[in-house]
Design a protein around this motif. Sequence first.
Motif, PDB file in Angstrom:
ATOM      1  N   ALA A  20     -27.485 -45.730 -29.246  1.00 11.53           N
ATOM      2  CA  ALA A  20     -26.569 -44.794 -29.900  1.00 11.53           C
ATOM      3  C   ALA A  20     -25.112 -45.133 -29.568  1.00 11.53           C
ATOM      4  CB  ALA A  20     -26.901 -43.375 -29.481  1.00 11.53           C
ATOM      5  N   PRO A  21     -24.680 -46.365 -29.881  1.00 12.02           N
ATOM      6  CA  PRO A  21     -23.316 -46.759 -29.509  1.00 12.02           C
ATOM      7  C   PRO A  21     -22.229 -46.079 -30.342  1.00 12.02           C
ATOM      8  CG  PRO A  21     -24.319 -48.476 -30.833  1.00 12.02           C
ATOM      9  CD  PRO A  21     -25.392 -47.448 -30.551  1.00 12.02           C
ATOM     10  N   TYR A  22     -22.570 -45.486 -31.464  1.00 13.98           N
ATOM     11  CA  TYR A  22     -21.562 -44.901 -32.350  1.00 13.98           C
ATOM     12  C   TYR A  22     -21.412 -43.401 -32.094  1.00 13.98           C
ATOM     13  CZ  TYR A  22     -22.563 -49.437 -34.205  1.00 13.98           C
ATOM     14  OH  TYR A  22     -22.770 -50.788 -34.294  1.00 13.98           O
ATOM     15  N   SER A  23     -22.510 -42.673 -32.126  1.00 14.35           N
ATOM     16  CA  SER A  23     -22.440 -41.228 -31.897  1.00 14.35           C
ATOM     17  C   SER A  23     -22.482 -40.890 -30.410  1.00 14.35           C
ATOM     18  CB  SER A  23     -23.603 -40.514 -32.598  1.00 14.35           C
ATOM     19  OG  SER A  23     -24.820 -40.778 -31.919  1.00 14.35           O
ATOM     20  N   GLU A  45     -29.331 -46.334 -33.761  1.00 17.08           N
ATOM     21  CA  GLU A  45     -28.229 -46.348 -34.722  1.00 17.08           C
ATOM     22  C   GLU A  45     -27.945 -47.765 -35.201  1.00 17.08           C
ATOM     23  OE1 GLU A  45     -25.889 -42.438 -32.981  1.00 17.08           O
ATOM     24  OE2 GLU A  45     -24.978 -44.413 -32.704  1.00 17.08           O
ATOM     25  N   ASN A  46     -27.215 -47.842 -36.292  1.00 15.50           N
ATOM     26  CA  ASN A  46     -26.841 -49.108 -36.898  1.00 15.50           C
ATOM     27  C   ASN A  46     -25.411 -48.968 -37.390  1.00 15.50           C
ATOM     28  OD1 ASN A  46     -26.654 -51.090 -39.242  1.00 15.50           O
ATOM     29  ND2 ASN A  46     -28.640 -51.603 -38.387  1.00 15.50           N
ATOM     30  N   ALA A  47     -24.648 -50.038 -37.345  1.00 16.19           N
ATOM     31  CA  ALA A  47     -23.264 -49.988 -37.813  1.00 16.19           C
ATOM     32  C   ALA A  47     -23.184 -49.531 -39.270  1.00 16.19           C
ATOM     33  CB  ALA A  47     -22.588 -51.349 -37.648  1.00 16.19           C
ATOM     34  N   ALA A  48     -24.199 -49.845 -40.063  1.00 17.15           N
ATOM     35  CA  ALA A  48     -24.303 -49.331 -41.426  1.00 17.15           C
ATOM     36  C   ALA A  48     -25.066 -48.016 -41.308  1.00 17.15           C
ATOM     37  CB  ALA A  48     -25.041 -50.313 -42.330  1.00 17.15           C
TER      38      ALA A  48
END
Length: 135
Positions: A20-23, A45-48
Amino acid sequence: MSPIETLFAAARSAQARAHAPYSRFRVGAALLDEAGAVHAGCNVENAAYPVGTCAEAGAIAAMVAGGGRRIAAILVVGDGEALVTPCGACRQRIREFAAPDAPVHVAGPGGLRRSFTLAALLPDSFGPDNLGAAP
């Protein structure tokens, strides 16, 4: 260990491995199948953004890959003060493999916060029986 404690431990372990590097909002899920086996998943998670996967979907995929076909109970764990109930898409995913009276447990870092039936979270749902199919 009780079934809820077993599911909680498995979900927390999966949550710790979430991607979960984004959220930065890690979620874990663990379910008990019809044979008593526990299957766990975490959010990935995914960058897209639309390409990511929920923890519940990961646990369901692990169950199916392991030969399970029915969800007897599921537990979802997330951090924070708010209940981390399954999203709408995951409620429908759970419905594919669970009866309306299947327990859906929601936990936080300290343990169980609340329990629902699937029917309470997804009332009047559309499922395999609507299509004349038995899961």
